[in-house]
Write a protein that holds these residues in place. Structure first.
Motif, mmCIF file in Angstrom:
data_model
loop_
_atom_site.group_PDB
_atom_site.id
_atom_site.type_symbol
_atom_site.label_atom_id
_atom_site.label_comp_id
_atom_site.label_asym_id
_atom_site.label_seq_id
_atom_site.Cartn_x
_atom_site.Cartn_y
_atom_site.Cartn_z
ATOM 1 N N ALA A 299 0.833 -1.207 0.000
ATOM 2 C CA ALA A 299 0.000 0.000 0.000
ATOM 3 C C ALA A 299 0.866 1.256 0.000
ATOM 4 C CB ALA A 299 -0.921 -0.007 1.210
ATOM 5 N N GLU A 300 1.955 1.244 0.776
ATOM 6 C CA GLU A 300 2.846 2.409 0.831
ATOM 7 C C GLU A 300 3.546 2.606 -0.516
ATOM 8 O OE1 GLU A 300 4.042 2.365 5.584
ATOM 9 O OE2 GLU A 300 5.256 1.246 4.132
ATOM 10 N N PHE A 301 3.928 1.517 -1.138
ATOM 11 C CA PHE A 301 4.586 1.628 -2.437
ATOM 12 C C PHE A 301 3.628 2.181 -3.492
ATOM 13 C CE2 PHE A 301 5.534 -0.745 -6.512
ATOM 14 C CZ PHE A 301 6.443 0.199 -6.967
ATOM 15 N N ARG A 302 2.394 1.674 -3.535
ATOM 16 C CA ARG A 302 1.438 2.138 -4.536
ATOM 17 C C ARG A 302 1.086 3.613 -4.314
ATOM 18 N NH1 ARG A 302 -2.968 -2.525 -5.886
ATOM 19 N NH2 ARG A 302 -3.624 -0.848 -7.288
ATOM 20 N N ALA A 303 1.075 4.036 -3.065
ATOM 21 C CA ALA A 303 0.775 5.440 -2.777
ATOM 22 C C ALA A 303 1.894 6.355 -3.257
ATOM 23 C CB ALA A 303 0.546 5.628 -1.278
ATOM 24 N N ALA A 304 3.137 5.882 -3.209
ATOM 25 C CA ALA A 304 4.282 6.706 -3.604
ATOM 26 C C ALA A 304 4.604 6.604 -5.091
ATOM 27 C CB ALA A 304 5.518 6.307 -2.792
ATOM 28 N N ALA A 305 4.153 5.522 -5.747
ATOM 29 C CA ALA A 305 4.486 5.305 -7.162
ATOM 30 C C ALA A 305 3.871 6.401 -8.037
ATOM 31 C CB ALA A 305 3.991 3.940 -7.620
ATOM 32 N N PRO A 306 4.568 6.847 -9.081
ATOM 33 C CA PRO A 306 4.026 7.891 -9.964
ATOM 34 C C PRO A 306 2.830 7.418 -10.787
ATOM 35 C CG PRO A 306 6.039 6.992 -10.875
ATOM 36 C CD PRO A 306 5.910 6.412 -9.494
ATOM 37 N N ALA A 307 2.696 6.087 -10.936
ATOM 38 C CA ALA A 307 1.566 5.526 -11.679
ATOM 39 C C ALA A 307 1.448 4.052 -11.359
ATOM 40 C CB ALA A 307 1.748 5.725 -13.180
ATOM 41 N N THR A 308 0.249 3.532 -11.541
ATOM 42 C CA THR A 308 0.001 2.092 -11.419
ATOM 43 C C THR A 308 -0.550 1.601 -12.750
ATOM 44 O OG1 THR A 308 -0.451 2.222 -9.045
ATOM 45 C CG2 THR A 308 -1.279 0.288 -10.211
ATOM 46 N N VAL A 309 0.108 0.610 -13.332
ATOM 47 C CA VAL A 309 -0.286 0.120 -14.650
ATOM 48 C C VAL A 309 -0.498 -1.387 -14.591
ATOM 49 C CG1 VAL A 309 1.006 1.952 -15.811
ATOM 50 C CG2 VAL A 309 2.103 -0.267 -15.413
ATOM 51 N N GLY A 310 -1.196 -1.930 -15.591
ATOM 52 C CA GLY A 310 -1.387 -3.369 -15.698
ATOM 53 C C GLY A 310 -0.207 -4.034 -16.373
ATOM 54 N N VAL A 311 -0.122 -5.343 -16.260
ATOM 55 C CA VAL A 311 0.995 -6.074 -16.860
ATOM 56 C C VAL A 311 1.011 -5.951 -18.383
ATOM 57 C CG1 VAL A 311 1.254 -7.756 -14.996
ATOM 58 C CG2 VAL A 311 -0.385 -8.198 -16.839
ATOM 59 N N ASP A 312 -0.146 -5.674 -18.992
ATOM 60 C CA ASP A 312 -0.224 -5.587 -20.450
ATOM 61 C C ASP A 312 0.033 -4.186 -20.990
ATOM 62 O OD1 ASP A 312 -0.918 -8.238 -20.410
ATOM 63 O OD2 ASP A 312 -3.068 -7.872 -20.554
ATOM 64 N N THR A 313 0.362 -3.244 -20.133
ATOM 65 C CA THR A 313 0.594 -1.868 -20.573
ATOM 66 C C THR A 313 1.873 -1.781 -21.406
ATOM 67 O OG1 THR A 313 -0.463 -1.029 -18.566
ATOM 68 C CG2 THR A 313 0.909 0.516 -19.812
ATOM 69 N N PRO A 314 1.808 -1.213 -22.617
ATOM 70 C CA PRO A 314 3.030 -1.088 -23.428
ATOM 71 C C PRO A 314 4.024 -0.130 -22.794
ATOM 72 C CG PRO A 314 1.198 0.058 -24.459
ATOM 73 C CD PRO A 314 0.616 -0.703 -23.313
ATOM 74 N N LEU A 315 5.295 -0.404 -23.047
ATOM 75 C CA LEU A 315 6.344 0.412 -22.432
ATOM 76 C C LEU A 315 6.254 1.873 -22.849
ATOM 77 C CD1 LEU A 315 9.551 -1.827 -22.499
ATOM 78 C CD2 LEU A 315 7.706 -1.704 -20.818
ATOM 79 N N ALA A 316 5.700 2.145 -24.017
ATOM 80 C CA ALA A 316 5.594 3.528 -24.483
ATOM 81 C C ALA A 316 4.821 4.397 -23.500
ATOM 82 C CB ALA A 316 4.934 3.571 -25.855
ATOM 83 N N GLU A 317 3.924 3.787 -22.730
ATOM 84 C CA GLU A 317 3.106 4.546 -21.795
ATOM 85 C C GLU A 317 3.793 4.766 -20.443
ATOM 86 O OE1 GLU A 317 -0.833 3.023 -21.435
ATOM 87 O OE2 GLU A 317 -1.050 2.665 -23.596
ATOM 88 N N PHE A 319 7.011 6.078 -20.086
ATOM 89 C CA PHE A 319 8.049 7.100 -20.108
ATOM 90 C C PHE A 319 7.693 8.324 -19.260
ATOM 91 C CE2 PHE A 319 9.159 4.871 -24.095
ATOM 92 C CZ PHE A 319 10.483 4.611 -23.809
ATOM 93 N N VAL A 320 6.489 8.831 -19.418
ATOM 94 C CA VAL A 320 6.101 10.037 -18.680
ATOM 95 C C VAL A 320 6.123 9.813 -17.177
ATOM 96 C CG1 VAL A 320 4.259 11.684 -18.254
ATOM 97 C CG2 VAL A 320 4.822 11.037 -20.594
ATOM 98 N N PRO A 321 5.433 8.770 -16.637
ATOM 99 C CA PRO A 321 5.491 8.582 -15.189
ATOM 100 C C PRO A 321 6.891 8.295 -14.662
ATOM 101 C CG PRO A 321 4.334 6.760 -16.247
ATOM 102 C CD PRO A 321 4.482 7.833 -17.268
ATOM 103 N N CYS A 322 7.693 7.557 -15.420
ATOM 104 C CA CYS A 322 9.057 7.268 -14.967
ATOM 105 C C CYS A 322 9.915 8.528 -14.920
ATOM 106 C CB CYS A 322 9.711 6.227 -15.881
ATOM 107 S SG CYS A 322 9.258 4.522 -15.499
ATOM 108 N N SER A 323 9.600 9.488 -15.774
ATOM 109 C CA SER A 323 10.409 10.716 -15.819
ATOM 110 C C SER A 323 10.061 11.696 -14.710
ATOM 111 C CB SER A 323 10.234 11.411 -17.174
ATOM 112 O OG SER A 323 8.913 11.909 -17.311
ATOM 113 N N THR A 324 8.951 11.457 -14.013
ATOM 114 C CA THR A 324 8.495 12.416 -13.001
ATOM 115 C C THR A 324 8.830 12.003 -11.581
ATOM 116 O OG1 THR A 324 6.316 11.353 -12.851
ATOM 117 C CG2 THR A 324 6.582 13.110 -14.483
#
Length: 378
Positions: A299-317, A319-324
């Motif tokens: 729960a603490e990790f998900r609260a701090a993560a810039p985004a939560t995505v599914g396993v099928d999410t393409p890597l192109a999506e 870049f933005v959350p990883c950069s922030t």
């Protein structure tokens, strides 16, 4: 469940082919055999295709992929090795028995359409059923249904020369589907088409597969097509299968330098998913962010993560959350449970140079590849 197995297949053309197989088994390569006027087209090839799977065999011209395909339905007799379909050894059948299996259980879609110019679209689509001896009314009904599945409803009375290349290939696909064969063999079936029509046919095949769930062996020399269609991919070179695995396996863990060079121009952001490259969630739990926030629980990790995505999410999506944020992106499964994380360093590493070749045993069973899949629209 596996439906098709090919075990240690060899196909040698020329003099004394059995002697050539023994030489190959002893370590000779096909260059040595060629000096004696012998051509080894397929060397010690083994594949296993599961029910409902699209199994792609990929390789450059002359790699042996089409020869391999023709051994799977008995159009070419193996010099050595066996082919089994639903447990039946096809290599031991008589000519009559093999023709019956090809007529009822295995259909083939060719590269150059192979339509009869003097038959209507409906008659072409019904041809396989005619060979089986199906009564006319029944075969026309089934052919009409197959044409509708492939988007050709209303074209039944047309002639092949009135259709575009893509439409002619749809007739070929409808002919294969009309027989309700358990196995479809597709030999460079879309390679003669223009790029836009080719992509449309790929879309058509993927859409049909959602409903029909056929077992398909698809031959191609086009890497992007293989990555887009294949549930499992075999890469061939000089008659041998040099790597078999999912698109993720091959892109992230190429078995050797040849495979690594073969895949170096693939746009990984359109093929790989978060689930294919993520780290296990345990790698981040218990750590502390640069702002001092402890990530002790999911729960603490998900609260701090810039985004939560599914396993099928393409890597192109990603870049933005990883950069922030310096905190990795959280990855969840279909039930919404936290299963992994993608840190920015891992994302950049995967998208950089192709991975180093790994031993086959390691490449065959990657820890995370089963958690992701290829994006169909890649």
């Amino acid at each position: 469940m596996s439906r098709l197995q090919a075990e240690h297949l060899y196909k040698v053309f020329g003099r004394r082919p059995e002697d050539a197989v023994r030489q190959l088994q002893g370590g000779a390569d096909r260059t040595e055999l060629r000096a004696d006027g012998t051509t080894a087209a397929v060397i010690d090839a083994s594949i296993e295709v599961d029910e409902g799977q699209i199994f792609v065999v990929m390789g450059l011209s002359g790699s042996g992929k089409s020869t391999l395909l023709r051994m799977l339905n008995g159009l070419l007799e193996p010099t050595a090795g066996t082919v089994r379909f639903d447990g039946q050894d096809l290599t031991s059948l008589s000519g009559k028995e093999l023709r019956r299996v090809r007529s009822e259980k295995i259909s083939m879609v060719f590269q150059h359409f192979a339509l009869f110019p003097h038959r209507s679209v409906l008659e072409n689509a019904a041809y396989g059923l005619e060979v089986q001896g199906v009564p006319r009314a029944e075969r026309e009904r089934r052919a009409t249904e197959a044409l509708a599945l492939t988007g050709l409803e209303g074209w039944e009375k047309s002639w092949p020369d009135e259709l575009s290349g893509g439409m002619q290939q749809r007739v070929g696909l409808a002919r294969a589907l009309a027989t309700d064969a358990d196995l479809l063999l597709m030999d460079e079936s879309f390679s003669a088409l223009d790029p836009l029509i080719r992509r449309d046919m790929q879309d058509q095949l993927l859409e049909l597969q959602k409903t029909l769930k056929k077992t398909i062996v698809f031959i191609t020399h086009d890497l992007n097509e293989a990555m887009r269609l294949g549930d499992k991919i075999a890469v061939m070179r000089d008659g041998r299968i040099v790597q078999t695995g999912s698109a993720e396996d091959i892109l992230v863990r190429p078995a050797n330098d040849y495979v690594a060079s073969f895949i170096q121009d693939v746009d990984r952001t359109k093929v790989l998913t978060a689930g294919a490259v993520m780290d296990e969630v345990g790698t981040v739990l218990g750590s502390t962010t640069d702002k001092g926030t402890k990530l002790g629980t999911a729960a603490e990790f998900r609260a701090a993560a810039p985004a939560t995505v599914g396993v099928d999410t393409p890597l192109a999506e990603l870049f933005v959350p990883c950069s922030t944020s310096t905190v990795p992106v959280a990855v969840t499964d279909a039930q919404g449970e936290l299963v992994g994380a993608v840190p920015v360093a891992k994302l950049l590493a995967v998208l950089g140079e192709p991975g180093r070749p790994e031993p086959a045993a390691e490449a065959a069973a990657p820890a995370t590849a089963a958690k992701g899949k290829v994006i169909a629209g890649a």
